[in-house]
Design a protein around this motif. Structure first.
Motif, mmCIF file in Angstrom:
data_model
loop_
_atom_site.group_PDB
_atom_site.id
_atom_site.type_symbol
_atom_site.label_atom_id
_atom_site.label_comp_id
_atom_site.label_asym_id
_atom_site.label_seq_id
_atom_site.Cartn_x
_atom_site.Cartn_y
_atom_site.Cartn_z
ATOM 1 N N MET A 30 5.939 3.571 -8.217
ATOM 2 C CA MET A 30 4.620 3.381 -9.116
ATOM 3 C C MET A 30 3.760 2.090 -8.379
ATOM 4 S SD MET A 30 3.944 2.782 -13.012
ATOM 5 C CE MET A 30 4.543 1.149 -13.060
ATOM 6 N N LYS A 31 2.421 2.239 -7.886
ATOM 7 C CA LYS A 31 2.022 1.053 -7.485
ATOM 8 C C LYS A 31 1.277 0.141 -8.466
ATOM 9 C CE LYS A 31 -0.996 2.291 -4.350
ATOM 10 N NZ LYS A 31 -2.227 3.034 -3.505
ATOM 11 N N GLU A 32 1.412 -0.908 -8.291
ATOM 12 C CA GLU A 32 0.926 -2.099 -9.258
ATOM 13 C C GLU A 32 0.458 -3.259 -8.380
ATOM 14 O OE1 GLU A 32 -0.827 -3.555 -11.826
ATOM 15 O OE2 GLU A 32 0.221 -2.018 -12.814
ATOM 16 N N TRP A 33 -0.225 -4.100 -8.868
ATOM 17 C CA TRP A 33 -0.665 -5.551 -8.112
ATOM 18 C C TRP A 33 0.570 -5.964 -7.809
ATOM 19 C CZ3 TRP A 33 -5.285 -8.028 -11.609
ATOM 20 C CH2 TRP A 33 -6.169 -7.226 -11.335
ATOM 21 N N GLN A 34 0.688 -6.818 -6.802
ATOM 22 C CA GLN A 34 1.886 -7.606 -6.244
ATOM 23 C C GLN A 34 2.111 -8.605 -7.332
ATOM 24 O OE1 GLN A 34 1.683 -11.042 -5.058
ATOM 25 N NE2 GLN A 34 3.923 -10.890 -4.810
ATOM 26 N N VAL A 35 1.041 -9.361 -7.689
ATOM 27 C CA VAL A 35 1.316 -10.461 -8.653
ATOM 28 C C VAL A 35 1.960 -9.901 -9.918
ATOM 29 C CG1 VAL A 35 -1.106 -10.171 -9.939
ATOM 30 C CG2 VAL A 35 0.281 -12.639 -9.754
ATOM 31 N N ALA A 36 1.665 -8.673 -10.346
ATOM 32 C CA ALA A 36 2.336 -8.050 -11.727
ATOM 33 C C ALA A 36 3.985 -7.697 -11.242
ATOM 34 C CB ALA A 36 1.575 -6.897 -12.043
ATOM 35 N N VAL A 37 4.150 -7.069 -10.061
ATOM 36 C CA VAL A 37 5.300 -6.793 -9.766
ATOM 37 C C VAL A 37 6.243 -8.196 -9.670
ATOM 38 C CG1 VAL A 37 6.685 -5.957 -7.729
ATOM 39 C CG2 VAL A 37 4.599 -4.846 -8.433
ATOM 40 N N ASP A 38 5.686 -9.248 -9.049
ATOM 41 C CA ASP A 38 6.340 -10.602 -9.020
ATOM 42 C C ASP A 38 6.695 -10.920 -10.241
ATOM 43 O OD1 ASP A 38 7.295 -12.653 -7.506
ATOM 44 O OD2 ASP A 38 5.764 -13.944 -8.673
ATOM 45 N N TYR A 90 4.027 0.914 6.336
ATOM 46 C CA TYR A 90 3.043 1.275 5.367
ATOM 47 C C TYR A 90 2.399 2.685 6.080
ATOM 48 C CZ TYR A 90 -1.826 1.878 3.516
ATOM 49 O OH TYR A 90 -2.861 2.514 2.995
ATOM 50 N N TYR A 91 2.174 3.747 5.293
ATOM 51 C CA TYR A 91 1.724 4.861 5.821
ATOM 52 C C TYR A 91 0.303 5.230 4.889
ATOM 53 C CZ TYR A 91 6.085 6.075 7.734
ATOM 54 O OH TYR A 91 7.425 6.061 8.460
ATOM 55 N N SER A 92 -0.644 5.760 5.705
ATOM 56 C CA SER A 92 -1.964 5.955 5.162
ATOM 57 C C SER A 92 -1.988 6.667 3.674
ATOM 58 C CB SER A 92 -3.068 6.570 6.041
ATOM 59 O OG SER A 92 -2.362 7.734 6.372
ATOM 60 N N THR A 93 -0.917 7.662 3.582
ATOM 61 C CA THR A 93 -0.789 8.273 2.301
ATOM 62 C C THR A 93 -0.283 7.463 1.239
ATOM 63 O OG1 THR A 93 1.547 8.772 2.855
ATOM 64 C CG2 THR A 93 0.204 10.453 3.475
ATOM 65 N N TYR A 94 -0.053 6.139 1.401
ATOM 66 C CA TYR A 94 0.251 5.169 0.154
ATOM 67 C C TYR A 94 -0.865 4.672 -0.182
ATOM 68 C CZ TYR A 94 5.101 5.520 1.967
ATOM 69 O OH TYR A 94 6.291 5.960 2.383
ATOM 70 N N GLY A 95 -2.200 4.702 0.698
ATOM 71 C CA GLY A 95 -3.381 4.017 0.071
ATOM 72 C C GLY A 95 -3.944 4.828 -0.989
ATOM 73 N N GLY A 96 -5.129 4.207 -1.281
ATOM 74 C CA GLY A 96 -6.063 4.790 -2.292
ATOM 75 C C GLY A 96 -5.555 4.155 -3.604
ATOM 76 N N SER A 151 -1.821 5.699 -9.023
ATOM 77 C CA SER A 151 -0.752 5.057 -9.614
ATOM 78 C C SER A 151 0.383 5.332 -8.967
ATOM 79 C CB SER A 151 -0.639 5.292 -11.216
ATOM 80 O OG SER A 151 -1.623 4.917 -11.827
ATOM 81 N N TRP A 152 0.779 6.655 -8.335
ATOM 82 C CA TRP A 152 1.889 7.155 -8.065
ATOM 83 C C TRP A 152 1.923 7.640 -6.592
ATOM 84 C CZ3 TRP A 152 5.125 6.162 -11.801
ATOM 85 C CH2 TRP A 152 4.658 6.311 -13.133
ATOM 86 N N ILE A 153 2.999 7.281 -5.908
ATOM 87 C CA ILE A 153 3.128 7.723 -4.437
ATOM 88 C C ILE A 153 4.442 8.268 -4.268
ATOM 89 C CG2 ILE A 153 1.230 6.376 -3.707
ATOM 90 C CD1 ILE A 153 3.406 4.358 -2.567
ATOM 91 N N ASP A 154 4.670 9.249 -3.444
ATOM 92 C CA ASP A 154 6.005 9.548 -2.869
ATOM 93 C C ASP A 154 6.205 8.787 -1.504
ATOM 94 O OD1 ASP A 154 6.465 11.267 -5.207
ATOM 95 O OD2 ASP A 154 5.063 12.732 -4.144
ATOM 96 N N LEU A 155 7.361 8.050 -1.571
ATOM 97 C CA LEU A 155 7.673 7.423 -0.223
ATOM 98 C C LEU A 155 8.241 8.126 0.756
ATOM 99 C CD1 LEU A 155 9.390 4.046 -1.719
ATOM 100 C CD2 LEU A 155 7.061 4.303 -0.858
ATOM 101 N N VAL A 156 8.142 8.068 1.993
ATOM 102 C CA VAL A 156 8.587 8.683 2.965
ATOM 103 C C VAL A 156 10.219 8.803 2.956
ATOM 104 C CG1 VAL A 156 8.567 9.031 5.385
ATOM 105 C CG2 VAL A 156 6.433 8.732 4.429
#
Length: 182
Positions: free
Chosen positions: A1-9, A137-143, A146-151
């Motif tokens: 799940m993608k989230e702001w770095q400050v929130a993950v921290d 980083y892969y371009s498919t992770y961008g945009g 909320s959800w991405i599948d890691l390679v």
């Protein structure tokens, strides 16, 4: 799940157990939904806005240019999504200020954006990975999604950030704030 770095921290430090979501622009069907109940926390940088954070968190954010991303991403934690609570009442959301990192401007902006859709409160039991992983980083992770599948797969092994009693205490307080009971 993608989230702001400050929130993950903040999640990794046990400063919060909560995320507030309405979903990214590219969400399936234009609405946020929880796709997985166990997630790696993928930090993002591009859309972090210091003026939308409480002062103690705003200083942790450095500006980046639009479209910027690091060549590699540190994945240091994963979480179980233990609760998903939908809230539309602005007063209830305002009462949650002690439990998250965002300021009143962020809350009002989230409530006004797609006003017919609720704000989702995600409660996360966070675990630090035994060995943080650096992934390319892969371009498919961008945009704006909320959800991405890691390679490459990452093993979900680690230590809870909060003990079970502490996590229960915090989540019970959040539930009480939102619903008036738990």
């Amino acid at each position: 799940m993608k989230e702001w770095q400050v929130a993950v921290d903040a999640l990794e430090k046990g400063e919060t157990v909560m995320l507030l979501r309405k979903g990214g622009i590219r969400e399936a069907s234009g609405r946020f939904s929880v796709v997985h109940d166990r997630v790696l926390l993928y930090p993002t940088y591009e859309h972090q806005q210091p003026h939308l954070l409480k002062a103690e968190y705003a200083s942790r954010v450095g500006p980046v240019t639009s479209g910027w991303h690091p060549d590699s991403i540190r994945i240091g934690s994963w979480a179980d999504v233990t609760d998903t609570i939908q809230v539309s009442n602005g007063d209830r959301v305002a009462d949650l200020m002690p439990f998250h990192i965002w300021n009143e401007t962020f809350i009002q902006d989230r409530l006004k954006w797609k006003p017919n859709q609720p704000l989702y409160i995600l409660l996360l039991k966070v675990y630090k990975l035994d060995s943080p992983q650096w992934i390319p980083y892969y371009s498919t992770y961008g945009g704006c999604k909320s959800w991405i599948d890691l390679v490459d797969a990452i093993a979900l092994e680690g230590t809870p950030v909060l003990s079970e009693p502490e996590y229960h205490r915090v989540t019970a307080a959040i539930h009480t704030t939102v619903t008036g009971s738990f």
